[in-house]
Enzyme design. Structure first.
Site, PDB file in Angstrom:
ATOM      1  N   GLY A  12       0.775  -1.240   0.000  1.00 46.05           N
ATOM      2  CA  GLY A  12       0.000   0.000   0.000  1.00 46.05           C
ATOM      3  C   GLY A  12       0.805   1.288   0.000  1.00 46.05           C
ATOM      4  O   GLY A  12       0.349   2.310   0.503  1.00 46.05           O
ATOM      5  N   ASN A  14       1.353   3.028  -2.646  1.00 50.63           N
ATOM      6  CA  ASN A  14       0.567   3.948  -3.488  1.00 50.63           C
ATOM      7  C   ASN A  14      -0.646   4.479  -2.726  1.00 50.63           C
ATOM      8  O   ASN A  14      -0.999   5.655  -2.861  1.00 50.63           O
ATOM      9  CB  ASN A  14       0.129   3.266  -4.790  1.00 50.63           C
ATOM     10  CG  ASN A  14       1.220   3.289  -5.839  1.00 50.63           C
ATOM     11  OD1 ASN A  14       1.529   4.348  -6.382  1.00 50.63           O
ATOM     12  ND2 ASN A  14       1.833   2.147  -6.088  1.00 50.63           N
ATOM     13  N   LEU A  90      -4.722  -7.184  -6.635  1.00 51.91           N
ATOM     14  CA  LEU A  90      -4.294  -8.311  -7.466  1.00 51.91           C
ATOM     15  C   LEU A  90      -5.431  -9.181  -7.990  1.00 51.91           C
ATOM     16  O   LEU A  90      -5.190 -10.291  -8.448  1.00 51.91           O
ATOM     17  CB  LEU A  90      -3.282  -9.163  -6.688  1.00 51.91           C
ATOM     18  CG  LEU A  90      -1.934  -8.478  -6.439  1.00 51.91           C
ATOM     19  CD1 LEU A  90      -1.024  -9.369  -5.596  1.00 51.91           C
ATOM     20  CD2 LEU A  90      -1.253  -8.110  -7.752  1.00 51.91           C
ATOM     21  N   ASN A 107      -6.397   2.408 -12.512  1.00 53.45           N
ATOM     22  CA  ASN A 107      -5.358   1.518 -11.979  1.00 53.45           C
ATOM     23  C   ASN A 107      -4.000   2.128 -12.270  1.00 53.45           C
ATOM     24  O   ASN A 107      -3.851   2.901 -13.214  1.00 53.45           O
ATOM     25  CB  ASN A 107      -5.462   0.153 -12.666  1.00 53.45           C
ATOM     26  CG  ASN A 107      -4.409  -0.829 -12.184  1.00 53.45           C
ATOM     27  OD1 ASN A 107      -4.163  -0.951 -10.981  1.00 53.45           O
ATOM     28  ND2 ASN A 107      -3.770  -1.529 -13.106  1.00 53.45           N
ATOM     29  N   HIS A 109      -0.083   0.872 -13.154  1.00 55.41           N
ATOM     30  CA  HIS A 109       0.692  -0.303 -13.564  1.00 55.41           C
ATOM     31  C   HIS A 109       2.165   0.108 -13.681  1.00 55.41           C
ATOM     32  O   HIS A 109       2.467   1.173 -14.236  1.00 55.41           O
ATOM     33  CB  HIS A 109       0.168  -0.813 -14.915  1.00 55.41           C
ATOM     34  CG  HIS A 109       0.870  -2.051 -15.372  1.00 55.41           C
ATOM     35  ND1 HIS A 109       0.573  -3.303 -14.867  1.00 55.41           N
ATOM     36  CD2 HIS A 109       1.860  -2.237 -16.259  1.00 55.41           C
ATOM     37  CE1 HIS A 109       1.360  -4.199 -15.438  1.00 55.41           C
ATOM     38  NE2 HIS A 109       2.158  -3.583 -16.285  1.00 55.41           N
ATOM     39  N   ASP A 150      -5.028  -4.759 -17.576  1.00 54.96           N
ATOM     40  CA  ASP A 150      -4.118  -3.682 -18.010  1.00 54.96           C
ATOM     41  C   ASP A 150      -4.459  -3.150 -19.396  1.00 54.96           C
ATOM     42  O   ASP A 150      -3.582  -2.927 -20.226  1.00 54.96           O
ATOM     43  CB  ASP A 150      -2.661  -4.189 -18.013  1.00 54.96           C
ATOM     44  CG  ASP A 150      -2.239  -4.706 -16.648  1.00 54.96           C
ATOM     45  OD1 ASP A 150      -2.663  -4.124 -15.636  1.00 54.96           O
ATOM     46  OD2 ASP A 150      -1.489  -5.700 -16.600  1.00 54.96           O
ATOM     47  N   GLU A 179       5.668   6.329  -9.482  1.00 52.92           N
ATOM     48  CA  GLU A 179       4.250   6.002  -9.268  1.00 52.92           C
ATOM     49  C   GLU A 179       3.663   6.888  -8.179  1.00 52.92           C
ATOM     50  O   GLU A 179       2.529   7.351  -8.272  1.00 52.92           O
ATOM     51  CB  GLU A 179       4.091   4.538  -8.834  1.00 52.92           C
ATOM     52  CG  GLU A 179       4.382   3.529  -9.914  1.00 52.92           C
ATOM     53  CD  GLU A 179       4.124   2.099  -9.446  1.00 52.92           C
ATOM     54  OE1 GLU A 179       3.088   1.849  -8.818  1.00 52.92           O
ATOM     55  OE2 GLU A 179       4.980   1.239  -9.705  1.00 52.92           O
TER      56      GLU A 179
HETATM   57  C1  GRF Z   1       2.736  -1.015  -7.726  1.00 54.24           C
HETATM   58  O1  GRF Z   1       3.946  -1.247  -8.399  1.00 54.24           O
HETATM   59  C2  GRF Z   1       1.621  -0.830  -8.710  1.00 54.24           C
HETATM   60  O2  GRF Z   1       2.023  -0.261  -9.910  1.00 54.24           O
HETATM   61  C3  GRF Z   1       1.166  -2.240  -8.962  1.00 54.24           C
HETATM   62  O3  GRF Z   1       1.302  -2.881  -7.723  1.00 54.24           O
HETATM   63  C4  GRF Z   1       2.289  -2.241  -6.937  1.00 54.24           C
HETATM   64  C5  GRF Z   1       1.639  -1.881  -5.633  1.00 54.24           C
HETATM   65  O4  GRF Z   1       2.547  -1.412  -4.678  1.00 54.24           O
HETATM   66  N1  GRF Z   1      -0.157  -2.271  -9.526  1.00 54.24           N
HETATM   67  P1  GRF Z   1       2.009  -0.776  -3.328  1.00 54.24           P
HETATM   68  O5  GRF Z   1       1.119  -1.820  -2.649  1.00 54.24           O
HETATM   69  O6  GRF Z   1       1.236   0.445  -3.670  1.00 54.24           O
HETATM   70  O7  GRF Z   1       3.221  -0.491  -2.519  1.00 54.24           O
END
Ligand code: GRF
Length: 205
Positions: A12, A14, A90, A107, A109, A150, A179
């Site tokens: 988490g 992000n 996921l 999303n 990626h 995706d 990101e």
């Molecule tokens: C990130 O690399 C995102 O692009 C992908 O999954 C990862 C999640 O990382 N979809 P986090 O849980 O946000 O640290």
């Protein structure tokens, strides 16, 4: 102020960048709900620490992705959610939720879609494939979610150079750092009504 739900399965980071960006006001919105497909996800702790409501929905408790998504729809009901952000989520969502929240699910990626995306392309596998391909650039992509992995229209991308001595791990680190900037920017633009229904494809840097 838009009302945001974030779907997670892992650490988490992000989610954290979105929480922080709402707090500073960079994103004119509030994260009102975090849904995890994994009861052990550290992302849930991040949400709790910030007083955000959480829910856990485990895929294997449901027969198929439509039933799984129906359970999620039930949780979202009445919460007046304007935007769903997948952040390391996921599981594939069913058509039912995608139709109900059409062009309101996005999303992030960790590669430059349409390259290095699709079923099975997640986590370190993405960066391993990029290194193996000898691509000069990788990066990250924020896109609308549709029923294929995706696949929906691209909203924003940020390029990252792949150096000769990069490993999947060093590349992952560089991409993740981007990101954490790109996702809040895309959500901010969404909140301000600056993203069209067919995406934006704005290239950053
Ligand atoms: C990130 O690399 C995102 O692009 C992908 O999954 C990862 C999640 O990382 N979809 P986090 O849980 O946000 O640290």
């Amino acid at each position: 102020m838009i009302r945001i739900a974030v779907f997670v399965s892992g650490s988490g980071t992000n989610l954290q960048s979105l929480i922080d960006s709402c707090k500073t006001g960079f994103i004119p919105g509030n994260i009102v709900l975090v849904i995890s497909s994994n009861p052990g996800a550290y992302a849930l702790r991040r949400a709790e620490k910030n007083g955000i409501e959480t829910a856990v929905v485990v895929r294997k408790d449901f027969g198929d992705k439509e039933n799984f998504s129906a359970a999620i729809l039930e949780i979202l009901k009445g919460k007046d959610i304007n935007l769903i952000c997948l952040a390391g989520f996921l599981q594939q969502l069913g058509g039912n939720i995608i139709r109900e929240y059409e062009r309101r699910i996005i999303n992030i990626h960790p590669a430059l879609l349409p390259d290095f995306g699709g079923r099975g392309m997640y986590g370190m596998r993405v960066h391993e494939a990029v290194i193996k391909s000898k691509a000069e650039y990788s990066g990250c992509t924020v896109h609308y979610v549709d029923e294929e992995y995706d696949h929906g229209p691209v909203i924003m991308q940020k390029r990252v150079a792949v150096e000769e001595n990069d490993t999947p791990e060093t590349l992952a680190e560089k991409v993740l750092k981007e990101e954490h900037k790109l996702y809040p920017e895309a959500v901010r633009k969404f909140a301000l009504g600056q993203i069209g229904l067919s995406g934006g494809a704005a290239e950053k840097g």
